[in-house]
Design a protein around this motif. Structure first.
Motif, PDB file in Angstrom:
ATOM      1  N   SER A  16     -17.187  15.050   6.199  1.00 27.96           N
ATOM      2  CA  SER A  16     -16.921  16.362   5.589  1.00 27.96           C
ATOM      3  C   SER A  16     -16.094  16.215   4.321  1.00 27.96           C
ATOM      4  CB  SER A  16     -16.192  17.283   6.569  1.00 27.96           C
ATOM      5  OG  SER A  16     -17.008  17.583   7.664  1.00 27.96           O
ATOM      6  N   LEU A  17     -15.101  15.347   4.365  1.00 27.73           N
ATOM      7  CA  LEU A  17     -14.278  15.110   3.169  1.00 27.73           C
ATOM      8  C   LEU A  17     -15.129  14.540   2.043  1.00 27.73           C
ATOM      9  CD1 LEU A  17     -11.087  13.689   4.893  1.00 27.73           C
ATOM     10  CD2 LEU A  17     -11.273  15.868   3.660  1.00 27.73           C
ATOM     11  N   LEU A  18     -15.990  13.586   2.364  1.00 20.49           N
ATOM     12  CA  LEU A  18     -16.870  13.011   1.338  1.00 20.49           C
ATOM     13  C   LEU A  18     -17.795  14.084   0.768  1.00 20.49           C
ATOM     14  CD1 LEU A  18     -17.780   9.585   2.976  1.00 20.49           C
ATOM     15  CD2 LEU A  18     -16.341   9.960   0.952  1.00 20.49           C
ATOM     16  N   ASP A  19     -18.320  14.943   1.634  1.00 17.55           N
ATOM     17  CA  ASP A  19     -19.187  16.032   1.166  1.00 17.55           C
ATOM     18  C   ASP A  19     -18.453  16.922   0.164  1.00 17.55           C
ATOM     19  OD1 ASP A  19     -21.234  15.133   2.809  1.00 17.55           O
ATOM     20  OD2 ASP A  19     -20.896  16.660   4.354  1.00 17.55           O
ATOM     21  N   LEU A  20     -17.215  17.258   0.464  1.00 19.96           N
ATOM     22  CA  LEU A  20     -16.429  18.103  -0.437  1.00 19.96           C
ATOM     23  C   LEU A  20     -16.141  17.399  -1.760  1.00 19.96           C
ATOM     24  CD1 LEU A  20     -13.937  19.647   2.132  1.00 19.96           C
ATOM     25  CD2 LEU A  20     -15.737  20.869   0.875  1.00 19.96           C
ATOM     26  N   LEU A  21     -15.918  16.099  -1.689  1.00 15.87           N
ATOM     27  CA  LEU A  21     -15.590  15.341  -2.904  1.00 15.87           C
ATOM     28  C   LEU A  21     -16.797  15.126  -3.809  1.00 15.87           C
ATOM     29  CD1 LEU A  21     -13.053  12.795  -1.401  1.00 15.87           C
ATOM     30  CD2 LEU A  21     -12.557  14.708  -2.954  1.00 15.87           C
ATOM     31  N   LEU A  22     -17.989  15.395  -3.307  1.00 19.78           N
ATOM     32  CA  LEU A  22     -19.171  15.304  -4.163  1.00 19.78           C
ATOM     33  C   LEU A  22     -19.069  16.246  -5.354  1.00 19.78           C
ATOM     34  CD1 LEU A  22     -22.128  15.074  -1.629  1.00 19.78           C
ATOM     35  CD2 LEU A  22     -21.453  13.353  -3.305  1.00 19.78           C
ATOM     36  N   ARG A  26     -10.414  16.432  -5.902  1.00 19.53           N
ATOM     37  CA  ARG A  26      -9.698  17.537  -5.253  1.00 19.53           C
ATOM     38  C   ARG A  26      -8.386  17.045  -4.671  1.00 19.53           C
ATOM     39  NH1 ARG A  26     -13.729  21.556  -2.256  1.00 19.53           N
ATOM     40  NH2 ARG A  26     -15.403  21.545  -3.767  1.00 19.53           N
ATOM     41  N   PRO A  27      -7.388  17.922  -4.633  1.00 22.57           N
ATOM     42  CA  PRO A  27      -6.111  17.561  -4.005  1.00 22.57           C
ATOM     43  C   PRO A  27      -6.218  17.666  -2.481  1.00 22.57           C
ATOM     44  CG  PRO A  27      -5.986  19.772  -4.918  1.00 22.57           C
ATOM     45  CD  PRO A  27      -7.325  19.220  -5.309  1.00 22.57           C
ATOM     46  N   VAL A  28      -5.333  16.975  -1.795  1.00 23.89           N
ATOM     47  CA  VAL A  28      -5.358  16.937  -0.337  1.00 23.89           C
ATOM     48  C   VAL A  28      -5.215  18.329   0.279  1.00 23.89           C
ATOM     49  CG1 VAL A  28      -2.899  16.439  -0.039  1.00 23.89           C
ATOM     50  CG2 VAL A  28      -4.510  15.694   1.698  1.00 23.89           C
ATOM     51  N   GLY A  29      -4.389  19.181  -0.304  1.00 24.86           N
ATOM     52  CA  GLY A  29      -4.201  20.530   0.233  1.00 24.86           C
ATOM     53  C   GLY A  29      -5.491  21.336   0.237  1.00 24.86           C
ATOM     54  N   GLU A  30      -6.246  21.234  -0.833  1.00 29.56           N
ATOM     55  CA  GLU A  30      -7.517  21.950  -0.921  1.00 29.56           C
ATOM     56  C   GLU A  30      -8.519  21.399   0.100  1.00 29.56           C
ATOM     57  OE1 GLU A  30     -11.041  22.276  -4.190  1.00 29.56           O
ATOM     58  OE2 GLU A  30      -8.989  22.436  -4.951  1.00 29.56           O
ATOM     59  N   LEU A  31      -8.537  20.079   0.238  1.00 30.43           N
ATOM     60  CA  LEU A  31      -9.427  19.448   1.219  1.00 30.43           C
ATOM     61  C   LEU A  31      -9.060  19.877   2.635  1.00 30.43           C
ATOM     62  CD1 LEU A  31      -9.589  15.906  -0.381  1.00 30.43           C
ATOM     63  CD2 LEU A  31     -11.481  17.544  -0.231  1.00 30.43           C
ATOM     64  N   ALA A  32      -7.762  19.952   2.911  1.00 29.85           N
ATOM     65  CA  ALA A  32      -7.302  20.371   4.240  1.00 29.85           C
ATOM     66  C   ALA A  32      -7.739  21.807   4.517  1.00 29.85           C
ATOM     67  CB  ALA A  32      -5.781  20.243   4.335  1.00 29.85           C
ATOM     68  N   ARG A  33      -7.560  22.690   3.542  1.00 32.47           N
ATOM     69  CA  ARG A  33      -7.958  24.094   3.732  1.00 32.47           C
ATOM     70  C   ARG A  33      -9.455  24.209   4.001  1.00 32.47           C
ATOM     71  NH1 ARG A  33      -4.515  24.879  -0.299  1.00 32.47           N
ATOM     72  NH2 ARG A  33      -6.112  24.946  -1.906  1.00 32.47           N
ATOM     73  N   GLU A  34     -10.246  23.505   3.218  1.00 36.29           N
ATOM     74  CA  GLU A  34     -11.700  23.647   3.332  1.00 36.29           C
ATOM     75  C   GLU A  34     -12.266  23.011   4.592  1.00 36.29           C
ATOM     76  OE1 GLU A  34     -14.242  23.598   0.072  1.00 36.29           O
ATOM     77  OE2 GLU A  34     -12.658  23.986  -1.389  1.00 36.29           O
ATOM     78  N   GLY A  36     -10.370  22.690   7.450  1.00 33.80           N
ATOM     79  CA  GLY A  36      -9.693  23.256   8.607  1.00 33.80           C
ATOM     80  C   GLY A  36      -8.813  22.242   9.322  1.00 33.80           C
ATOM     81  N   LEU A  37      -8.660  21.067   8.746  1.00 31.20           N
ATOM     82  CA  LEU A  37      -7.775  20.036   9.317  1.00 31.20           C
ATOM     83  C   LEU A  37      -6.354  20.281   8.836  1.00 31.20           C
ATOM     84  CD1 LEU A  37      -9.959  16.874   8.526  1.00 31.20           C
ATOM     85  CD2 LEU A  37      -9.647  17.937  10.763  1.00 31.20           C
ATOM     86  N   SER A  38      -5.395  19.779   9.580  1.00 32.97           N
ATOM     87  CA  SER A  38      -4.012  19.858   9.112  1.00 32.97           C
ATOM     88  C   SER A  38      -3.870  18.919   7.916  1.00 32.97           C
ATOM     89  CB  SER A  38      -3.048  19.436  10.217  1.00 32.97           C
ATOM     90  OG  SER A  38      -3.198  18.048  10.481  1.00 32.97           O
ATOM     91  N   GLN A  39      -2.860  19.148   7.103  1.00 32.34           N
ATOM     92  CA  GLN A  39      -2.660  18.282   5.941  1.00 32.34           C
ATOM     93  C   GLN A  39      -2.371  16.831   6.356  1.00 32.34           C
ATOM     94  OE1 GLN A  39      -0.810  20.086   2.671  1.00 32.34           O
ATOM     95  NE2 GLN A  39      -0.486  18.171   1.570  1.00 32.34           N
ATOM     96  N   PRO A  40      -1.521  16.596   7.380  1.00 35.64           N
ATOM     97  CA  PRO A  40      -1.296  15.212   7.803  1.00 35.64           C
ATOM     98  C   PRO A  40      -2.580  14.535   8.301  1.00 35.64           C
ATOM     99  CG  PRO A  40       0.428  16.621   8.673  1.00 35.64           C
ATOM    100  CD  PRO A  40      -0.612  17.519   8.073  1.00 35.64           C
ATOM    101  N   ASN A  41      -3.390  15.281   9.037  1.00 32.61           N
ATOM    102  CA  ASN A  41      -4.647  14.733   9.530  1.00 32.61           C
ATOM    103  C   ASN A  41      -5.591  14.410   8.374  1.00 32.61           C
ATOM    104  OD1 ASN A  41      -5.705  13.905  11.920  1.00 32.61           O
ATOM    105  ND2 ASN A  41      -6.473  15.908  12.545  1.00 32.61           N
ATOM    106  N   THR A  42      -5.664  15.321   7.407  1.00 29.92           N
ATOM    107  CA  THR A  42      -6.495  15.100   6.221  1.00 29.92           C
ATOM    108  C   THR A  42      -6.012  13.859   5.471  1.00 29.92           C
ATOM    109  OG1 THR A  42      -6.917  17.467   6.034  1.00 29.92           O
ATOM    110  CG2 THR A  42      -7.333  16.140   4.071  1.00 29.92           C
ATOM    111  N   SER A  43      -4.702  13.722   5.329  1.00 29.70           N
ATOM    112  CA  SER A  43      -4.138  12.556   4.639  1.00 29.70           C
ATOM    113  C   SER A  43      -4.486  11.263   5.370  1.00 29.70           C
ATOM    114  CB  SER A  43      -2.617  12.689   4.519  1.00 29.70           C
ATOM    115  OG  SER A  43      -2.299  13.748   3.647  1.00 29.70           O
ATOM    116  N   ARG A  44      -4.458  11.286   6.689  1.00 29.10           N
ATOM    117  CA  ARG A  44      -4.829  10.077   7.464  1.00 29.10           C
ATOM    118  C   ARG A  44      -6.285   9.700   7.221  1.00 29.10           C
ATOM    119  NH1 ARG A  44      -0.907  11.942  11.136  1.00 29.10           N
ATOM    120  NH2 ARG A  44      -2.295  13.390  12.197  1.00 29.10           N
TER     121      ARG A  44
END
Length: 122
Positions: A16-22, A26-34, A36-44
């Motif tokens: 999902s993160l790769l799909d969004l980065l296509l 993007r910053p981690v906060g935006e990726l987390a929002r889109e 639905g993961l927590s920011q720490p989880n997205t960062s991991r």
């Protein structure tokens, strides 16, 4: 820790993160929002993607912008090639079948219209 592209993309959240980065960096906060993961989880997940070489990070003032690196996905693409050919052949056959059905419907509609015109006559 997963370091090859196959292991890394096996995880749905990372895909999902790769799909969004296509769409672009993007910053981690935006990726987390889109996602639905927590920011720490997205960062991991981004760390795993970064360690596998699938994303790069650029620091922009207070933000970290992540962007996709497609080259490591070449192995996955190469592996998928024969399957893609298999599906292409099947989709071509389906397309031919649908075209034949469309031709048959057009023929039936033309015949019905012609019959109705003859019945209503002058």
């Amino acid at each position: 820790m997963a370091t090859n592209a196959f292991d890394v993309v096996a995880d749905r959240a990372r895909r999902s993160l790769l799909d969004l980065l296509l769409a672009g960096p993007r910053p981690v906060g935006e990726l987390a929002r889109e996602t639905g993961l927590s920011q720490p989880n997205t960062s991991r997940h981004l760390r795993v993607l970064r360690e596998a070489g699938l994303v790069r990070v650029r620091i922009d003032a207070q933000r970290r912008l992540y962007r996709i690196e497609a080259a490591p996905l070449r192995a996955v693409d190469d592996w998928l090639a024969p399957y893609r050919r298999l599906w292409a052949a099947r989709l071509d056959a389906l397309g031919g079948h649908l075209d034949a059905m469309d031709d048959e419907r057009t023929e039936q509609t033309t015949k019905q219209t012609s019959e109705q015109t003859e019945e209503s006559g002058p």
